[in-house]
Design an enzyme around this catalytic site. Sequence first.
Site, mmCIF file in Angstrom:
data_model
loop_
_atom_site.group_PDB
_atom_site.id
_atom_site.type_symbol
_atom_site.label_atom_id
_atom_site.label_comp_id
_atom_site.label_asym_id
_atom_site.label_seq_id
_atom_site.Cartn_x
_atom_site.Cartn_y
_atom_site.Cartn_z
ATOM 1 N N ARG A 1 -0.939 -13.332 26.982
ATOM 2 C CA ARG A 1 -0.148 -13.363 28.330
ATOM 3 C C ARG A 1 -0.595 -12.161 29.203
ATOM 4 O O ARG A 1 -0.048 -12.150 30.458
ATOM 5 C CB ARG A 1 1.471 -13.261 28.079
ATOM 6 C CG ARG A 1 1.803 -12.334 27.130
ATOM 7 C CD ARG A 1 3.257 -12.366 26.833
ATOM 8 N NE ARG A 1 3.782 -11.540 25.871
ATOM 9 C CZ ARG A 1 4.781 -11.458 25.173
ATOM 10 N NH1 ARG A 1 5.738 -12.326 25.585
ATOM 11 N NH2 ARG A 1 5.060 -10.363 24.896
ATOM 12 N N ALA B 1 -8.982 -0.038 14.128
ATOM 13 C CA ALA B 1 -10.302 -0.804 14.416
ATOM 14 C C ALA B 1 -9.581 -2.340 14.459
ATOM 15 O O ALA B 1 -8.905 -2.625 13.917
ATOM 16 C CB ALA B 1 -11.193 -0.722 13.567
ATOM 17 N N GLU C 1 8.779 -5.713 -7.218
ATOM 18 C CA GLU C 1 8.138 -6.502 -6.115
ATOM 19 C C GLU C 1 8.477 -8.066 -6.271
ATOM 20 O O GLU C 1 8.480 -8.461 -7.432
ATOM 21 C CB GLU C 1 6.284 -6.231 -6.491
ATOM 22 C CG GLU C 1 5.755 -7.243 -5.822
ATOM 23 C CD GLU C 1 5.870 -7.099 -4.089
ATOM 24 O OE1 GLU C 1 5.744 -6.387 -3.723
ATOM 25 O OE2 GLU C 1 5.712 -8.323 -3.595
ATOM 26 N N GLU D 1 -8.909 -10.920 15.655
ATOM 27 C CA GLU D 1 -9.792 -11.122 14.351
ATOM 28 C C GLU D 1 -9.883 -12.511 13.870
ATOM 29 O O GLU D 1 -11.021 -12.973 13.581
ATOM 30 C CB GLU D 1 -8.902 -10.217 13.474
ATOM 31 C CG GLU D 1 -9.008 -8.987 13.734
ATOM 32 C CD GLU D 1 -8.522 -7.766 12.595
ATOM 33 O OE1 GLU D 1 -8.702 -6.506 12.790
ATOM 34 O OE2 GLU D 1 -7.645 -8.228 12.013
ATOM 35 N N SER E 1 0.795 -1.196 0.181
ATOM 36 C CA SER E 1 -0.059 0.166 -0.090
ATOM 37 C C SER E 1 0.989 1.283 0.180
ATOM 38 O O SER E 1 0.552 2.328 -0.885
ATOM 39 C CB SER E 1 -0.680 -0.026 1.294
ATOM 40 O OG SER E 1 -1.623 -1.160 1.204
ATOM 41 N N TYR F 1 -4.254 -7.493 17.561
ATOM 42 C CA TYR F 1 -5.069 -7.681 16.495
ATOM 43 C C TYR F 1 -5.366 -8.780 15.796
ATOM 44 O O TYR F 1 -6.637 -9.366 15.720
ATOM 45 C CB TYR F 1 -4.688 -6.582 15.435
ATOM 46 C CG TYR F 1 -4.546 -5.047 15.730
ATOM 47 C CD1 TYR F 1 -5.546 -4.272 15.080
ATOM 48 C CD2 TYR F 1 -3.678 -4.584 16.526
ATOM 49 C CE1 TYR F 1 -5.454 -2.970 15.462
ATOM 50 C CE2 TYR F 1 -3.268 -3.258 16.608
ATOM 51 C CZ TYR F 1 -4.414 -2.348 16.340
ATOM 52 O OH TYR F 1 -4.371 -1.044 16.207
ATOM 53 N N LYS G 1 -8.652 -10.677 5.217
ATOM 54 C CA LYS G 1 -9.088 -10.715 6.540
ATOM 55 C C LYS G 1 -10.599 -10.170 6.495
ATOM 56 O O LYS G 1 -11.437 -10.979 7.281
ATOM 57 C CB LYS G 1 -8.237 -9.797 7.430
ATOM 58 C CG LYS G 1 -8.505 -9.734 8.826
ATOM 59 C CD LYS G 1 -9.542 -8.931 9.298
ATOM 60 C CE LYS G 1 -8.999 -7.597 8.791
ATOM 61 N NZ LYS G 1 -8.203 -6.631 9.628
ATOM 62 N N CYS H 1 -5.387 -7.041 5.258
ATOM 63 C CA CYS H 1 -6.620 -6.277 5.603
ATOM 64 C C CYS H 1 -7.713 -6.972 4.376
ATOM 65 O O CYS H 1 -8.932 -7.111 5.263
ATOM 66 C CB CYS H 1 -6.496 -4.903 5.266
ATOM 67 S SG CYS H 1 -4.986 -4.059 5.723
ATOM 68 N N ARG I 1 -3.339 -5.245 24.502
ATOM 69 C CA ARG I 1 -2.688 -4.157 25.302
ATOM 70 C C ARG I 1 -2.286 -2.907 24.615
ATOM 71 O O ARG I 1 -1.993 -2.966 23.539
ATOM 72 C CB ARG I 1 -1.094 -5.051 25.423
ATOM 73 C CG ARG I 1 -0.112 -3.962 26.707
ATOM 74 C CD ARG I 1 0.710 -4.795 26.956
ATOM 75 N NE ARG I 1 1.708 -5.512 25.945
ATOM 76 C CZ ARG I 1 2.721 -4.908 25.376
ATOM 77 N NH1 ARG I 1 3.063 -3.824 25.786
ATOM 78 N NH2 ARG I 1 3.605 -5.526 24.374
ATOM 79 N N ASP J 1 5.586 -0.460 7.647
ATOM 80 C CA ASP J 1 5.733 -1.282 8.576
ATOM 81 C C ASP J 1 7.503 -1.926 8.781
ATOM 82 O O ASP J 1 7.909 -2.149 9.882
ATOM 83 C CB ASP J 1 5.314 -2.887 8.265
ATOM 84 C CG ASP J 1 3.726 -2.901 8.593
ATOM 85 O OD1 ASP J 1 3.276 -1.786 8.970
ATOM 86 O OD2 ASP J 1 3.298 -4.036 8.609
ATOM 87 N N HIS K 1 -31.569 9.249 14.852
ATOM 88 C CA HIS K 1 -32.236 8.412 15.501
ATOM 89 C C HIS K 1 -32.983 7.534 14.524
ATOM 90 O O HIS K 1 -33.643 7.802 13.709
ATOM 91 C CB HIS K 1 -33.409 9.128 16.517
ATOM 92 C CG HIS K 1 -33.913 8.417 17.563
ATOM 93 N ND1 HIS K 1 -33.276 7.741 18.459
ATOM 94 C CD2 HIS K 1 -35.236 8.018 17.357
ATOM 95 C CE1 HIS K 1 -34.143 7.139 19.248
ATOM 96 N NE2 HIS K 1 -35.158 7.032 18.622
ATOM 97 N N TYR L 1 -3.777 -3.313 -9.284
ATOM 98 C CA TYR L 1 -2.668 -2.678 -8.879
ATOM 99 C C TYR L 1 -1.511 -2.489 -9.963
ATOM 100 O O TYR L 1 -0.934 -1.389 -10.295
ATOM 101 C CB TYR L 1 -1.876 -3.580 -7.635
ATOM 102 C CG TYR L 1 -2.613 -3.000 -6.265
ATOM 103 C CD1 TYR L 1 -1.749 -2.272 -5.590
ATOM 104 C CD2 TYR L 1 -3.729 -3.466 -6.034
ATOM 105 C CE1 TYR L 1 -2.064 -1.616 -4.307
ATOM 106 C CE2 TYR L 1 -4.189 -2.727 -4.610
ATOM 107 C CZ TYR L 1 -3.368 -1.949 -3.887
ATOM 108 O OH TYR L 1 -3.804 -1.274 -2.739
ATOM 109 N N GLU M 1 -25.724 7.834 17.851
ATOM 110 C CA GLU M 1 -26.248 8.939 18.352
ATOM 111 C C GLU M 1 -25.848 8.871 19.916
ATOM 112 O O GLU M 1 -25.835 10.144 20.505
ATOM 113 C CB GLU M 1 -27.785 9.018 18.061
ATOM 114 C CG GLU M 1 -28.338 7.999 19.038
ATOM 115 C CD GLU M 1 -30.104 8.100 18.928
ATOM 116 O OE1 GLU M 1 -30.644 9.287 18.741
ATOM 117 O OE2 GLU M 1 -30.715 6.956 18.296
ATOM 118 N N CYS N 1 -1.610 -6.015 2.720
ATOM 119 C CA CYS N 1 -2.864 -5.516 3.024
ATOM 120 C C CYS N 1 -3.968 -6.416 2.027
ATOM 121 O O CYS N 1 -4.908 -6.677 2.300
ATOM 122 C CB CYS N 1 -3.044 -4.025 2.935
ATOM 123 S SG CYS N 1 -4.617 -3.561 2.889
#
Length: 465
Positions: free
Chosen positions: A206, A349, A34, A189, A14, A185, A50, A47, A212, A310, A444, A98, A449, A42
Amino acid sequence: MPHDFDLLVIGAGSGGVRCARIAAGHGARVAVVESRHWGGTCVNLGCVPKKLMVQASEYGALVDDSAGFGWSNTRGTHDWSKLIAAKDKEITRLNGIYISMLEKAGITLFTGHAQFEDAHTVRIMPSALAPDAKAQTVSAKKIIIATGSEPVRADIPGAELAITSDEAFYLKERPESVVIIGGGYIGLEFAGIFAGLESRVDLVYRQPEPLRGFDQDMRTAVKEAVNAKGIQQHPSASPQEIIRTGTGYAVTLDNGTTLNADCVMFATGRRPKAGNLGLEKAGVKTEKSGRIIVDDTQETSQPGIYAIGDVTDRINLTPVAIAEGHNLADRLFGKDPARTWSIDTTPKAVFFTPPLASVGLSEEEAARNGAVDIYLSRFTPMRHTLSGRREQKTVMKLVVDQASQKVVGVHMLGDDAAEIMQGFAVAVTAGLKKIDFDRTVGIHPTSAEELVTMRTRTRETPHTP
Ligand code: NDP
């Protein structure tokens, strides 16, 4: 000697792809190399697959829930190989997108493994993606390392018997039972994915609670949510050994428990992928962990060579790598001021079901800066009043700096938390105050809300430097 390119990007994930495209848009002569997957972690091993698998894992419970709304559906069976084939087809489509996106931007693509020969020269050798390709040498004025990270296994006997997320995406069959080691994460997941697809899941971590670094109230709420999903948790425990048994594997924990399962998965973090790049020939320094050392401008110890994402092991999230790549390309080749972003308010998230999302500071972090007002709400979402899944709670939390009344943290565990949090990330990034939340009219009936209607302070937390 003029160089072949103005910019060579190593790694088409990415961050690398964004950097290359923006640089090419500014008129630079750009190449990308590459070795494994166009689109990087990703798209291929992170991502995207997943999220598709999380979505797949949610349908069974939705079918169950529909009974409370008058439907008479039954779950039926899940076809794992059909899911993996559909996911693979989508990823192949994205790989193609890509490649064509880069080609349309006028970027030269090389397939192979890159190794530095000196600070401006890279040798590209055959790799798994192009085993028969001829080795070649290219030179560039500036080089960006965007090689990402890879999963690590805990250093225990039998570690080689376990899989990591890399293999989990390509399992031929769904395991009937799985032990997942790690409460971050990926552990959360995949625990949600396997449990949703009806595998028996043991989750070993642990700390007393998973995740954490996240807000303590939210960690407690996640622990409850994991329980509500029927996942067996083993907190405050570490694996000691994995052995093969007649039927599968046995994992011994340091609390004396032995867990048996068809599959053992490590979700024990990721490490920068910087080995075998010949960095020493280019004068690029790394830390012992393998992390490439960069300054505030992403420049490595070698002027003209940069690293993003990363491989620098800072905030290891796709949108951060993209932001770093974009900003760097603007700075190196653009005319207008570079696009910047607010790193302190990077939203996060965890795609468990229900997901956890947050932006800004946890209560514990905020209290280090000064006293904070806490607004906390826990309720059964409307859907689950009829579905009968009353144990699935939604938890929301606002962390407000008492002196300035700025909302410095927003946290949510509940359906659509990630979608909701993106908008609140704008509010926190803009430095809005509690009064701005209060004068915002809710939609609502929604869960969201609640975040603009929390009137009564739950508690006050003193300054805890
Ligand atoms: P995390 O760092 O999130 O979690 C690692 C977990 O493994 C922690 O619970 C850690 O425990 C535990 N652990 C580490 N070493 C050992 C060990 N030797 N024995 C037992 N337990 C161990 O890593 P992940 O692998 O889950 O994910 C890697 C990174 O990828 C994330 O940090 C995140 O940046 C990114 N990511 C982001 C996602 C998203 O945005 N939704 C999804 C997936 C990954 P302890 O806490 O005690 O150290």
